[in-house]
Every structure is written in structure tokens, then in C-alpha cells.
Design a protein around this motif. Structure first.
Motif, short mmCIF file in Angstrom:
data_model
loop_
_atom_site.label_atom_id
_atom_site.label_comp_id
_atom_site.label_asym_id
_atom_site.label_seq_id
_atom_site.Cartn_x
_atom_site.Cartn_y
_atom_site.Cartn_z
N ILE A 171 0.46 -0.84 -0.37
CA ILE A 171 -0.01 0.11 -0.01
C ILE A 171 0.88 1.33 -0.10
N PRO A 172 2.05 1.49 1.00
CA PRO A 172 2.73 2.45 0.41
C PRO A 172 3.46 2.73 -0.55
N ARG A 173 3.47 1.87 -1.40
CA ARG A 173 4.13 1.58 -2.97
C ARG A 173 2.74 2.15 -3.41
N LYS A 174 1.56 2.95 -3.40
CA LYS A 174 0.68 3.40 -4.47
C LYS A 174 0.84 3.79 -5.49
N GLY A 175 1.78 5.30 -5.14
CA GLY A 175 2.77 6.37 -5.84
C GLY A 175 2.92 5.55 -7.18
N PRO A 202 9.06 4.87 -28.39
CA PRO A 202 10.43 3.69 -28.83
C PRO A 202 10.64 3.02 -27.37
N LYS A 203 10.94 1.91 -27.20
CA LYS A 203 10.37 0.88 -26.18
C LYS A 203 11.78 1.37 -25.01
N ASN A 204 13.00 2.15 -25.48
CA ASN A 204 13.55 2.90 -24.16
C ASN A 204 12.74 3.41 -23.45
N GLN A 205 11.96 4.13 -23.95
CA GLN A 205 10.81 4.72 -23.03
C GLN A 205 10.00 4.26 -22.37
N TYR A 206 9.38 3.39 -22.74
CA TYR A 206 8.32 2.50 -21.39
C TYR A 206 9.22 2.64 -19.69
N PRO A 207 7.79 2.19 -19.42
CA PRO A 207 8.68 2.60 -17.73
C PRO A 207 9.60 1.34 -17.38
N THR A 208 10.10 1.55 -16.17
CA THR A 208 10.77 0.15 -15.46
C THR A 208 10.33 0.95 -14.03
N PHE A 209 10.31 0.07 -13.51
CA PHE A 209 9.72 0.14 -11.64
C PHE A 209 11.20 -1.01 -11.32
N ILE A 210 12.12 0.47 -10.19
CA ILE A 210 13.09 0.29 -9.52
C ILE A 210 12.75 -0.07 -7.84
N PRO A 211 12.78 -1.46 -7.34
CA PRO A 211 13.01 -1.30 -6.47
C PRO A 211 13.14 -0.55 -5.29
#
Length: 326
Positions: free
Chosen positions: A295-299, A317-326
Motif C-alpha cells: 500500500i505505501p508503494r501506491k505511487g 520508442p521501447k526505451n521510453q517505456y517505464p521500469t520499476f526499480i524497487p
């Protein structure tokens, strides 16, 4: 869809409806109220202008009134009611119903196009590598797993078939789990078979993660059943299966830490017909541990799905797609 100004000004509210709380509309504002044990009357905890809300996530039970629905519709607020396992049982957002252009793009994506799937799998593997590194273990198994995952990660962009990509993802997962859960006498990852307490706990966490991600994906009007990595399958929400992949590391780390600290224990489970099932009286505690992580990671969840939506719709472009970094 949400404008940049709205995203900077408005936010998501997650409300625990399991603790005698309710929502009420008064003077055009949303009131969150809590019942007092002594008087049985409700007191106001906070007032929220509807203009500052993107979505209301309610965990537990709630009475939905017509004034609440009217205000949500007027200000474009999504209303999501979830069970204690975060599974959405009610979702209301009229603004996404007409987003046919998004679904047209989903349906038009060529089945053999693996470019987005490669990004998602690569993001997952990078997070597995980072999660392994966070243990600071230098034993041969960990070092071997890190080396293998790094090697396979480099092969993702050249994977020219679905089976090849699946094979690379599966090989990395096998190496990761074997090293990461070595101290817990890891045998193998067997989804949904609940062959041991670790697998059973992972299944619980992954279910909560899936349900939580589904709420965010629904905000934008996607067809949940059309994925880019997971294929169409009867009643499987393949797109949600795709987008949770980079976030799985949150559950992996939570389970390992909880067992190491004694928060989760093997005796919390009981074996029935070859499966380890969590004892009913322990369910709320396990849910609480996972929800305190998610829940705290909702953002992070919202930003990832939002940026994925924008990239997909604008054919970036595919290099502009998002990535999630924990």
C-alpha cells in the motif's frame, strides 16, 4: 484520461474499511469517519475535497450512497472496493468506459511482436538481480545465480520467439529462487501447488500483488485479458499478469525477511492432501504484513501503469517505456 496537471495535484487515497470507518459526503467534501467504541457515534477523521482525489481504494465493506456516486462522477474519481485480499469486488469509473482507442491498439498489436514483453521480462530479471545483491551473500550459489541471470538478461533483446523468451525468464527464475531461498531449504517454485510453507506464502503474496495491480490497470480502461507476454487464456487477466512481473521482487523479499525474522513460521500452515494451507486465524496477520509493503508503494504502481499507458498509446520508442526499480 488524466492530465499532467491533475496527476500533480490529485492523489490516490487508500481507506481501511475494516476498522469501523465509513465515507460520507457533506458540504461537497468527502468525510472519512470512524465509530467511537464508547458512544457508538461516528467522528470525522479527515475531510478531503473531491478535486484532490484521483481514486478511492476501500479495503473492506462500505455503503455506497448516491451522493458519493454523484460526486465521484462529477470530479472523475474512480471508486474501488476490495476484499481483505485486495481483490476488487466493485469498480466504478465511467471515464474509462469510452476508451475504445486504447483497446483498438491492444487488439491490433501483432501476436509475434515481443518488444514490450522483452522490456517487462528484462525489468523483472534486473530486479531479481538487485534483490539477490541486497542479501550481500557471497556464497557460490548466490554468485552463480547472479552470473547466470546477468548472462541471460543480455540475451533478452535477441530473443526472437515466444518460447525462447519464456525459456530465458524461466531459467532466471529458477536460479533466483534457488539462491534467494537457500536458507529456507528451497526445493522448487511450484505455483498454486502449495508444496511447502514458502511456496504457500509466496502464493498469498503474489495474489495480493495481482489484485492490487489490477485496481491500477482498471483506472485507464485496458482490456485486462489482452497481454503482451502472457497469452490469451480463458478467464486469465493476462495484462495484469504481465505488469506485476517487475513488482514480484517486493513479495519475494517480504517472504524471505518474514521467515528469517520469525514473523512467518512453518507452524502457521497445516498440511492437507499434500498442500500446505495457511491456518484461518493467521490470515489477517499475513495480509497485514504484505499490505504494509504494497500500500505505501501506491505511487509507484500508479506511475508505472500511467507511464505504460502513455507509452503504449503514443507508440513511444521501447526505451521510453517505464521500469520499476524497487
Amino acid at each position: 484520461m488524466f492530465t499532467l496537471k491533475e496527476l500533480n495535484f490529485r492523489t490516490i487515497f487508500v481507506i481501511n474499511g475494516l476498522e469501523g470507518r465509513r465515507l460520507r459526503v457533506s458540504n461537497g467534501e468527502l468525510l472519512i469517519e470512524e465509530k467511537e467504541e464508547t458512544t457508538e457515534k461516528y467522528k470525522t477523521l479527515t475531510k478531503i475535497p473531491f478535486q484532490k482525489v484521483i481514486a478511492l481504494f476501500v479495503i473492506g465493506h462500505i455503503t455506497v450512497t448516491s451522493p458519493l456516486m454523484e460526486k465521484c462522477q462529477k470530479f472523475g474519481v474512480s471508486l474501488i472496493v476490495m476484499k481483505t485480499n485486495l481483490r476488487p469486488i466493485f469498480f466504478w469509473n465511467p471515464s474509462t468506459e469510452a476508451n475504445f482507442l486504447l483497446r483498438q491498439r491492444q487488439y491490433a498489436l501483432a501476436k509475434e511482436d515481443l518488444s514490450i514483453a522483452q522490456l517487462i521480462v528484462a525489468n523483472k530479471i534486473r530486479n531479481q538481480i538487485k534483490t539477490l545483491q541486497s542479501t550481500r551473500k557471497k556464497d557460490p550459489d548466490t554468485q552463480e545465480a547472479l552470473s547466470l541471470c546477468t548472462t541471460l538478461l543480455a540475451q533478452i533483446p535477441s530473443a526472437n520467439s515466444y518460447n525462447t523468451l519464456m525459456g530465458l525468464e524461466g531459467a532466471c527464475a529458477k536460479a533466483f529462487f534457488s539462491a534467494f531461498f537457500k536458507e529456507q531449504n528451497w526445493v522448487a517454485r511450484r505455483p498454486r501447488t502449495k508444496c511447502d510453507p514458502i511456496n504457500a506464502a509466496l502464493d498469498i503474496g503474489y495474489t495480493l500483488l495481482f489484485n492490487y495491480m489490477e485496481c491500477f490497470v482498471r483506472l485507464f480502461g485496458f482490456d485486462l485479458y489482452v497481454g503482451v507476454f502472457h497469452r490469451l487464456w480463458f478467464k486469465r487477466k493476462s495484462l495484469v499478469c504481465d505488469l506485476v512481473e517487475p513488482f514480484r521482487c517486493l513479495i519475494d523479499k517480504t517472504v524471505r525477511t518474514a521467515f528469517n525474522r520469525g514473523q512467518f513460521k512453518a507452524k502457521d500452515f497445516e498440511a492437507k492432501k499434500g498442500e500446505y494451507l495457511l491456518k484461518r486465524e493467521k490470515s489477517s496477520y499475513y495480509y497485514k504484513v504484505f499490505m504494509e509493503v504494497l500500500i505505501p508503494r501506491k505511487g509507484d504502481f500508479f506511475a508505472y501503469v500511467r507511464d505504460y499507458y502513455r507509452s503504449f498509446m503514443r507508440d513511444k520508442p521501447k526505451n521510453q517505456y517505464p521500469t520499476f526499480i524497487p
